[in-house]
Design a protein around this motif. Sequence first.
Motif, PDB file in Angstrom:
ATOM      1  N   THR A 209     -25.427 -36.456 -23.164  1.00 50.12           N
ATOM      2  CA  THR A 209     -26.299 -35.595 -23.961  1.00 50.12           C
ATOM      3  C   THR A 209     -27.092 -34.638 -23.077  1.00 50.12           C
ATOM      4  O   THR A 209     -27.236 -33.454 -23.389  1.00 50.12           O
ATOM      5  N   PHE A 210     -27.564 -35.148 -21.953  1.00 54.53           N
ATOM      6  CA  PHE A 210     -28.387 -34.347 -21.048  1.00 54.53           C
ATOM      7  C   PHE A 210     -27.588 -33.181 -20.464  1.00 54.53           C
ATOM      8  O   PHE A 210     -28.133 -32.108 -20.213  1.00 54.53           O
ATOM      9  N   SER A 211     -26.295 -33.407 -20.231  1.00 56.77           N
ATOM     10  CA  SER A 211     -25.458 -32.386 -19.598  1.00 56.77           C
ATOM     11  C   SER A 211     -24.417 -31.839 -20.564  1.00 56.77           C
ATOM     12  O   SER A 211     -23.298 -31.485 -20.184  1.00 56.77           O
ATOM     13  N   ALA A 212     -24.770 -31.795 -21.821  1.00 57.96           N
ATOM     14  CA  ALA A 212     -23.796 -31.362 -22.825  1.00 57.96           C
ATOM     15  C   ALA A 212     -23.380 -29.910 -22.635  1.00 57.96           C
ATOM     16  O   ALA A 212     -22.221 -29.540 -22.830  1.00 57.96           O
ATOM     17  N   GLU A 213     -24.320 -29.045 -22.262  1.00 56.25           N
ATOM     18  CA  GLU A 213     -24.003 -27.626 -22.154  1.00 56.25           C
ATOM     19  C   GLU A 213     -23.098 -27.352 -20.959  1.00 56.25           C
ATOM     20  O   GLU A 213     -22.138 -26.586 -21.057  1.00 56.25           O
ATOM     21  N   GLN A 214     -23.378 -27.901 -19.825  1.00 52.53           N
ATOM     22  CA  GLN A 214     -22.578 -27.645 -18.638  1.00 52.53           C
ATOM     23  C   GLN A 214     -22.510 -28.949 -17.839  1.00 52.53           C
ATOM     24  O   GLN A 214     -23.357 -29.232 -17.012  1.00 52.53           O
TER      25      GLN A 214
ATOM     26  N   THR B  23     -16.155 -35.282 -18.194  1.00 48.98           N
ATOM     27  CA  THR B  23     -16.625 -36.455 -18.937  1.00 48.98           C
ATOM     28  C   THR B  23     -16.040 -37.741 -18.362  1.00 48.98           C
ATOM     29  O   THR B  23     -16.723 -38.756 -18.202  1.00 48.98           O
ATOM     30  N   LEU B  24     -14.724 -37.692 -18.045  1.00 50.01           N
ATOM     31  CA  LEU B  24     -14.094 -38.863 -17.450  1.00 50.01           C
ATOM     32  C   LEU B  24     -14.730 -39.208 -16.109  1.00 50.01           C
ATOM     33  O   LEU B  24     -14.996 -40.383 -15.811  1.00 50.01           O
TER      34      LEU B  24
ATOM     35  N   PRO C 294     -13.044 -29.004 -15.918  1.00 51.45           N
ATOM     36  CA  PRO C 294     -13.014 -28.881 -17.385  1.00 51.45           C
ATOM     37  C   PRO C 294     -13.860 -29.978 -18.027  1.00 51.45           C
ATOM     38  O   PRO C 294     -14.163 -31.006 -17.403  1.00 51.45           O
ATOM     39  N   GLU C 295     -14.198 -29.778 -19.274  1.00 51.05           N
ATOM     40  CA  GLU C 295     -15.129 -30.697 -19.936  1.00 51.05           C
ATOM     41  C   GLU C 295     -14.562 -32.107 -20.030  1.00 51.05           C
ATOM     42  O   GLU C 295     -15.272 -33.084 -19.763  1.00 51.05           O
ATOM     43  N   MET C 296     -13.272 -32.232 -20.392  1.00 47.93           N
ATOM     44  CA  MET C 296     -12.695 -33.569 -20.537  1.00 47.93           C
ATOM     45  C   MET C 296     -12.649 -34.292 -19.194  1.00 47.93           C
ATOM     46  O   MET C 296     -13.002 -35.473 -19.092  1.00 47.93           O
TER      47      MET C 296
END
Length: 405
Positions: A30-35, A46-47, A41-43
């Motif tokens: 949540t804290f780093s949702a924007e960047q 996240t991993l 890449p985002e996926m």
Amino acid sequence: MIRRIPTPWLVLDIVGAVFGALITIPLSLTFSAEQLSFWLPEMSATLMLVVTSLLIWGAAAISRLSPPIALILAWAGALLQMGAGLPPLPTDIAIFGVLFATSAWGTQRMLWLGGASAVGGGILGGLYIGLLQYDVAAVAAPAPLEVRLLLLSVTMGLTIVLSLAMAWGAGLLWRLVRQSRANREAQLRAETVAAEEQERVRIARDMHDVVAHSLAVVIAQSDGARYAAAAKPELAQEALVTIAQTARSALSDVRMLLTQLRHRQGDGPQPTLADLEALFAQVRQAGVEPRVTVDPMPQGEPPGAIQLAVYRILQEALTNAIRHGEGDVDVRLSWWADRVEIAVRNRIPPPSAPSAPGTTPTVPGGHGVIGMRERAQLVGGVLTVQHEPSWFTVRATLPIGPSAN
């Protein structure tokens, strides 16, 4: 590498780490949702965040069990986080627990490796945050690029170093507390062993006093009964009665001492000044007349330790007089306000006197004198012996005060 710890503590650490991961991973997303990452890449980012968080919290879970492995996992998670371009995350709080463990439960080498990791990790983290927070659009600012980058990196590095050092220092403080407790327990064990050894020495000394005195009386009475058996049977009968009484008394004392040896907490009653008359009576029955002088008399009730020391010293000195002396013995007790003085003087055969056939000439001393001297030293006093050609004198001075308690 792996310490032995109670299972409940290990379970508590694992449960706490799982609970911390379940809270901080969603917060990090949540804290780093924007960047989430600056170049992944985002996926993938996240991993990487999940893997990094599991490594760091896994390190925290086993930090008490194995500080070296925990530190390695924490470094792997931190380097992976920086390699993925992830910003500082709430999951990084677990690193504080790892540093605490290295200084609290690690070896001496791990203690210093943890301190070096706090400093080195703080400097590396400051440089990394400085690079991440650098704003390219602000190149036109008055300060040159290198100066802004240096100031930001130094500021963040000092902040991280201080934070990590506080966690490491808290662990060091806990380590010192544990060592202090261990030292105190070791000191208490050593004091217990010393007290038990002193108790054994005291019991051995009492055993020597009781057995030596009783046997001296028995031997003297037996010799007298043997010579009187033909001429005066009634005297032999009295000697046998005295022998029986002395043996029963000695047996009772020995049983009491053996009971103390088996049950150290249950000390039996110890002789006092009131028992001196019985002691003098035994000496008289052995054929030696103690001429006792008490001047001045005791002022009040002397301490129990002093009474016991006086009794045992007189008992041993009179035993020496029975065994090695000839004739009567002079006993003097002087009870002053701060001390008691003891003097026991008896005549001994001159060195040139022939000894009985089949016997070896003996002189007072040996273990008996050592025991009397130890008795005096135990209450802070001194004892001396004077061996003249025809006289043997024992003198002791025992303080009556705090040192005698």
